[in-house]
Design an enzyme around this catalytic site. Structure first.
Site, mmCIF file in Angstrom:
data_model
loop_
_atom_site.group_PDB
_atom_site.id
_atom_site.type_symbol
_atom_site.label_atom_id
_atom_site.label_comp_id
_atom_site.label_asym_id
_atom_site.label_seq_id
_atom_site.Cartn_x
_atom_site.Cartn_y
_atom_site.Cartn_z
ATOM 1 N N GLN A 97 33.745 -5.434 -41.568
ATOM 2 C CA GLN A 97 33.765 -6.436 -40.504
ATOM 3 C C GLN A 97 34.690 -6.008 -39.365
ATOM 4 O O GLN A 97 34.747 -6.675 -38.346
ATOM 5 C CB GLN A 97 34.227 -7.792 -41.069
ATOM 6 C CG GLN A 97 33.344 -8.330 -42.173
ATOM 7 C CD GLN A 97 33.835 -9.623 -42.798
ATOM 8 O OE1 GLN A 97 33.652 -9.808 -43.990
ATOM 9 N NE2 GLN A 97 34.453 -10.530 -42.031
ATOM 10 N N ARG A 129 35.209 -17.206 -45.696
ATOM 11 C CA ARG A 129 34.794 -18.119 -44.645
ATOM 12 C C ARG A 129 35.874 -19.149 -44.349
ATOM 13 O O ARG A 129 35.666 -20.360 -44.468
ATOM 14 C CB ARG A 129 33.494 -18.814 -45.023
ATOM 15 C CG ARG A 129 32.681 -19.101 -43.766
ATOM 16 C CD ARG A 129 31.262 -19.308 -44.073
ATOM 17 N NE ARG A 129 30.519 -19.552 -42.847
ATOM 18 C CZ ARG A 129 29.241 -19.822 -42.816
ATOM 19 N NH1 ARG A 129 28.563 -19.873 -43.933
ATOM 20 N NH2 ARG A 129 28.624 -20.034 -41.687
ATOM 21 N N CYS A 130 37.021 -18.615 -43.999
ATOM 22 C CA CYS A 130 38.135 -19.499 -43.701
ATOM 23 C C CYS A 130 39.149 -18.689 -42.936
ATOM 24 O O CYS A 130 39.414 -17.553 -43.267
ATOM 25 C CB CYS A 130 38.723 -20.021 -44.997
ATOM 26 S SG CYS A 130 40.338 -19.478 -45.447
ATOM 27 N N GLU A 138 33.249 -21.049 -39.440
ATOM 28 C CA GLU A 138 33.796 -21.403 -40.746
ATOM 29 C C GLU A 138 34.007 -22.898 -40.956
ATOM 30 O O GLU A 138 34.336 -23.322 -42.070
ATOM 31 C CB GLU A 138 35.133 -20.669 -40.936
ATOM 32 C CG GLU A 138 34.961 -19.166 -40.957
ATOM 33 C CD GLU A 138 36.227 -18.411 -40.621
ATOM 34 O OE1 GLU A 138 36.856 -18.737 -39.593
ATOM 35 O OE2 GLU A 138 36.609 -17.524 -41.381
HETATM 36 N N1 MCN Z 1 28.539 -19.847 -31.341
HETATM 37 C C1 MCN Z 1 27.969 -20.578 -30.321
HETATM 38 N N2 MCN Z 1 28.713 -21.528 -29.670
HETATM 39 C C2 MCN Z 1 29.998 -21.786 -30.025
HETATM 40 C C3 MCN Z 1 30.589 -21.063 -31.093
HETATM 41 C C4 MCN Z 1 29.824 -20.081 -31.718
HETATM 42 O O1 MCN Z 1 26.805 -20.385 -30.016
HETATM 43 N N3 MCN Z 1 30.719 -22.706 -29.383
HETATM 44 C C5 MCN Z 1 27.789 -18.793 -32.023
HETATM 45 C C6 MCN Z 1 28.394 -17.414 -31.728
HETATM 46 O O2 MCN Z 1 27.947 -16.861 -30.547
HETATM 47 C C7 MCN Z 1 28.018 -16.628 -32.952
HETATM 48 C C8 MCN Z 1 28.070 -17.671 -34.059
HETATM 49 O O3 MCN Z 1 27.903 -18.947 -33.406
HETATM 50 O O4 MCN Z 1 26.739 -16.080 -32.815
HETATM 51 C C9 MCN Z 1 29.406 -17.685 -34.813
HETATM 52 O O5 MCN Z 1 30.438 -17.585 -33.886
HETATM 53 P P1 MCN Z 1 32.008 -17.718 -34.214
HETATM 54 O O6 MCN Z 1 32.324 -19.103 -34.590
HETATM 55 O O7 MCN Z 1 32.720 -17.104 -33.094
HETATM 56 O O8 MCN Z 1 32.227 -16.837 -35.526
HETATM 57 P P2 MCN Z 1 32.165 -15.247 -35.667
HETATM 58 O O9 MCN Z 1 31.035 -14.725 -34.925
HETATM 59 O O10 MCN Z 1 33.501 -14.665 -35.447
HETATM 60 O O11 MCN Z 1 31.763 -15.118 -37.168
HETATM 61 C C10 MCN Z 1 32.735 -15.149 -38.175
HETATM 62 C C11 MCN Z 1 32.531 -16.289 -39.139
HETATM 63 C C12 MCN Z 1 33.270 -15.964 -40.372
HETATM 64 S S1 MCN Z 1 34.899 -15.590 -40.226
HETATM 65 C C13 MCN Z 1 32.645 -15.893 -41.581
HETATM 66 S S2 MCN Z 1 33.584 -15.566 -42.930
HETATM 67 C C14 MCN Z 1 31.225 -16.080 -41.683
HETATM 68 C C15 MCN Z 1 30.656 -16.858 -40.566
HETATM 69 O O12 MCN Z 1 31.129 -16.457 -39.380
HETATM 70 N N4 MCN Z 1 30.471 -15.097 -42.214
HETATM 71 C C16 MCN Z 1 29.111 -15.134 -42.027
HETATM 72 N N5 MCN Z 1 29.333 -17.081 -40.624
HETATM 73 C C17 MCN Z 1 28.507 -16.172 -41.231
HETATM 74 N N6 MCN Z 1 27.175 -16.232 -41.081
HETATM 75 C C18 MCN Z 1 26.401 -15.256 -41.625
HETATM 76 N N7 MCN Z 1 25.069 -15.328 -41.452
HETATM 77 N N8 MCN Z 1 26.927 -14.219 -42.331
HETATM 78 C C19 MCN Z 1 28.258 -14.138 -42.548
HETATM 79 O O13 MCN Z 1 28.771 -13.110 -43.215
HETATM 80 CU CU1 CUM Z 2 37.802 -16.005 -43.186
HETATM 81 S S1 CUM Z 2 36.364 -15.060 -44.055
HETATM 82 MO MO1 CUM Z 2 35.754 -14.677 -42.280
HETATM 83 O O1 CUM Z 2 37.288 -14.727 -41.621
HETATM 84 O O2 CUM Z 2 35.410 -13.131 -42.324
#
Ligand code: MCN
Ligand code: CUM
Length: 817
Positions: free
Chosen positions: A244, A391-392, A761
């Site tokens: 990641q 996921r936290c 998360e």
């Molecule tokens: N998004 C959006 N509008 C927002 C916030 C987010 O459209 N206001 C969209 C983003 O553009 C992105 C998605 O939602 O495409 C998730 O965005 P974000 O909240 O920024 O999270 P990350 O992209 O950093 O993803 C990490 C988060 C984590 S830490 C874990 S653990 C997790 C999760 O995402 N692992 C996943 N969701 C997952 N989903 C899938 N399918 N697979 C994983 O491994």
């Molecule tokens: Cu907290 S599990 Mo995610 O942060 O990859």
């Protein structure tokens, strides 16, 4: 849904009084901009089976690696005889800890300043620990050869929980560490001890709660793996791997293996889920790299499901207890918390360096509480290294679970309604920025409104009546609420670093001559849909249709440096960088537009996708015209090309809010509980892609339901891992998974360039307490205060019939010595 139509106004930009027809502003939704529920472009290849995962990559001359793991949880290694393995045709290399030690690679540093064995030399410290590995012509030969290795062990007493770890005379697990006299890793505290004491002295009532958040595993469908490819002639090491955070891995390889950083290329191709499991550095990666260097051939290692479940980063496994100081009128005066966390044999938590127990102290952030104090103790046990966030955002899941269970217990003790108690203590909308009891700064939210939307949607008053009526007929209905704000998007670099590397992120945008573009970021999607959503931010900022923007992540040779994707930091940090780099590109395009329109830059106005002359709105050029000019007709003295890079260091974390409400029915004859309804109200600020956001919430709620109802990994007294396969470690299928009703509230993030907050998360973090609170609410008359997760039917039945709490991780309970 009506969203597409409403949001169509985004592109109209009618404030200037210029009509839509004359300005020709593009309809943002039509070009797939902000707010468009654009279909995920990556799914085109995924649903056709055309994804490109690590295991799909086949390199010429590639060899295969398999790992021999320890069957015992704690044992001294007397001898390892690899002669039979070497004798098997097709075996190229057998590595043991002793051989790793000659290259100073038997141990490696962890992300929390501890050390972890790559291959065991002295002792094995958990079941499944890596003891040796074989590299052979194919994976079957390698597996057979592993079985031919003879290891003689001398069993040692085993420790499987914090009570045992801290007991007088407990065997020392980390006797490899010079100054380690016991099994304690850290004692840590945060908050205001004295202020909290004073709050408790003034309390009318003190409510207490103790609970265990069981060990769980992110368990992505794709296990971990790597292909290391060292080329002696160019000195270049390329590693395709499931990570990641590719840039952190490159830094780690450069620093640990002492290879020059520019000669290391880490490629993270498509990932079959990460969920936190693919943040740490695992021994398998290191061994495949060393093997490739030694053999000068590509070496592939693909973990099997059991290997993944028993040896890679676990989550949670923590005992929490706390007290809440309460005033009669329902005001929370203070909170005290203590945690005993079980980190397994090596302290390898992936978390910002400053904090020993992650962001546990983000607990109670949505409540206006004058003071709080947290003490935390971490211990070693004979279990696989744990503490990865699943996921936290770094232990936030445990924090919010405890918070919402505590809030329910306190409301019950006060005899106050659940919802009313929350409402009375919420931080008010006009009270931002707000300093939380542990010192975070929250900056926005409409907590009361989210709760109201949720209560309305579930039909709160009606349900309470229905519940009373049902009770008359011997039926047990319950309702559980969970409300929380969580810190997503580390850093800002002042406070957040990993091993000294500051937490920021990046984006690089290159617009080609014809107005098509490529965008690269330092994040790494694992299924979250970045390829779809980042292009939407570019579309919003530049008016280039999203389908004209290709997004690429995960290759350290091409992507700008970034800290990767976890802690839902991508949108808050990398996503902000995407907006910022688009603005830089727009600033240059404006100069090009002025040149093309033969006016000065000050006379130029911007609307989605087009610059025009203020005094003559019909006279304009599109962003595509500007792109072409950047390569064919730039003004004198201007550097050609249209591209830029932005590094973004956010001023603060983002603070989404969520309200999850579940209703359940418990069968008093069996303890089986069914979910009746689940309502989710999420406020993640501005939504880039509402459909992707909803997908994130549904996935998160399913994981929450899994934790609450069925999912945990436990150990017997000998340290045998129970939960090493999908027969024992349960994943809810479509059959068990309840339906979800989703609602939204939008409070834009005040410091994010497009007002977005993280969402990835939230539902996993806030969801479990809604389910558990609902079951406990249903059986409230039995006087039971707590059942620890998972709420398996037999535990609920025991609580209900014996009228006592059911705690700890079976089969070995906290007090079993
Ligand atoms: N998004 C959006 N509008 C927002 C916030 C987010 O459209 N206001 C969209 C983003 O553009 C992105 C998605 O939602 O495409 C998730 O965005 P974000 O909240 O920024 O999270 P990350 O992209 O950093 O993803 C990490 C988060 C984590 S830490 C874990 S653990 C997790 C999760 O995402 N692992 C996943 N969701 C997952 N989903 C899938 N399918 N697979 C994983 O491994
Ligand atoms: Cu907290 S599990 Mo995610 O942060 O990859």
């Amino acid at each position: 849904m009506g969203r597409e139509e409403d949001a169509g106004t985004v592109g109209e930009l009618s404030q200037t009084g210029v009509s839509k027809v004359t300005t020709q502003a593009r309809d943002e939704i039509k070009i797939g901009g902000l707010g468009a529920s654009r279909k995920r472009v990556e799914d085109n290849r995924f649903i056709r089976g055309k994804g490109n995962y690590v295991d799909d990559i086949v390199l010429p001359g590639m060899l295969h690696m398999e790992i021999l793991r320890s069957p015992l949880a704690h044992a001294r290694i007397v001898s390892i005889d690899t002669s039979k393995a070497w004798a098997i045709p097709g075996v190229r290399l057998v590595l043991t800890g002793e051989m790793m030690a000659t290259r100073n690679l038997a141990w490696m540093p962890t992300l929390s300043y501890d050390t972890q064995a790559v291959l065991a030399t002295d002792k094995v410290r958990f079941q499944g620990q890596e003891v040796a590995c074989v590299i052979a012509d194919d994976p079957y030969i390698a597996k057979d050869a592993c079985e031919a290795i003879v290891v003689e062990y001398e069993a040692l007493p085993v420790i499987v929980n914090p009570t045992q770890a801290m007991a007088e005379g407990a065997p020392l697990i980390r006797d490899d560490k010079e100054n380690q006299q016991d099994n304690v890793i850290f004692d840590w505290e945060v908050g205001d001890r004295d202020g909290t004491e004073r709050a408790f002295a003034q309390a009318d009532l003190v409510s207490t709660l103790e609970l265990h958040y069981p060990r769980s595993h992110p368990s992505p469908m794709e296990c971990c793996g790597s292909i290391a490819d060292f080329n002696r002639s160019t000195s270049k090491l390329t590693v395709y791997m499931t990570t990641q955070a590719p840039h952190i891995i490159r830094a780690a390889v450069a620093l640990v293996a002492e290879l020059p950083e520019h000669m290391i290329r880490i490629v993270s191709p498509d990932l079959g889920g990460g969920f936190g499991n693919k943040v740490p550095v695992y021994p398998g990666y290191v061994m495949s790299i060393l093997a490739s260097i030694l053999l000068e051939r590509p070496v592939k290692w693909i973990e099997d499901k059991t290997g993944n479940l028993i040896s890679t980063g676990f989550a949670r496994d923590i005992y929490l207890r706390g007290e809440m100081a309460l005033r009669k009128d329902g005001k929370i005066l203070g909170v005290r918390m203590h945690t005993d966390s079980d980190h397994g044999a090596f302290f390898s938590d992936a978390q910002p360096s400053k904090f020993k127990i992650g962001l546990m102290h983000s607990a109670f952030s949505c409540y206006d509480i004058p003071s709080a104090h947290l003490t935390a103790r971490g211990v070693y046990t004979n279990k696989a290294p744990g503490g990865v966030a699943y996921r936290c955002s770094f232990r936030v899941t445990e924090a919010m679970f405890f918070q919402e269970r505590m809030v329910q217990a306190a409301a019950d003790d006060l005899g106050l309604d659940q919802a009313e108690f929350r409402r009375r203590n919420f931080v008010r909308d006009d009270d931002f920025p707000h300093r939380t009891p542990f010192g975070f700064l929250t900056d926005s939210g409409q907590y009361g409104k989210c709760l109201d939307v949720g209560l309305q949607a579930i039909g709160y008053e009606d349900f309470l009546k229905q519940k009373e009526e049902a009770k008359q007929r011997g039926r047990l209905l319950g309702i559980g609420i969970s409300t929380m704000t969580e810190p997503l998007g580390a850093g800002n670099s002042r406070e957040y670093d990993i091993l000294g590397i500051k937490m920021f992120d990046s984006a690089e945008l290159r617009v080609h001559m014809t107005g098509k573009a490529i965008l690269r970021t330092g994040a790494k999607t694992q299924g979250q849909g970045h390829e779809t959503t980042w292009a939407q931010i570019v579309a919003h900022e530049l008016g280039i249709p999203a389908e004209d923007v290709v997004v690429e992540e995960g290759d350290t040779d091409t992507a700008p440096f970034g800290m990767g994707t976890y802690a839902s930091r991508s949108t808050p940090v990398a996503g902000a960088a995407v907006a910022m780099v688009s603005r830089k590109v727009r600033a240059k395009a404006r100069k090009l537009a002025a040149h093309l329109l033969e006016v000065s830059e000050e006379d130029i106005e911007w609307e989605l996708g087009r610059f025009y002359v203020r005094s003559a709105p019909d006279n304009g050029v599109t962003i595509q015209d500007c792109a072409f000019a950047a390569y064919s007709n730039m003004p004198d003295g201007m550097e050609p090309g249209l591209e830029n890079v932005a590094y973004y260091d956010p001023p603060n974390l983002t603070w989404p809010f969520a309200c999850y409400i579940a209703t359940v029915e418990v069968d008093p004859q069996t303890g089986v509980w069914d979910v009746l309804r689940v309502v989710a109200v999420d406020d993640c600020g501005v939504r880039i892609n509402p459909m992707v956001v909803e997908g994130q919430i549904m996935g998160g709620l399913t994981e929450a339901y899994a934790m609450a109802s069925m999912q945990f990994i436990t150990f017997d007294a000998q340290g045998n891992c129970i939960g090493s396969n999908y027969m024992d470690y349960l994943l809810p299928t479509a059959w068990e998974t309840p339906g979800y009703e989703l609602h939204e509230v939008v409070t834009p993030c005040p410091h994010h360039p497009i007002g977005a907050k993280g969402i990835g998360e939230c539902a996993t973090v806030g969801g479990p307490a809604a389910f558990v609170n609902a079951v406990l609410d249903a059986i409230k008359d039995s006087g039971v205060r707590n059942i620890d997760m998972p709420l398996l039917p037999d535990r609920v039945y025991e609580a209900l019939t014996q009228r006592h709490d059911v705690s700890g991780a079976p089969p070995v309970k906290m007090d079993d010595q």
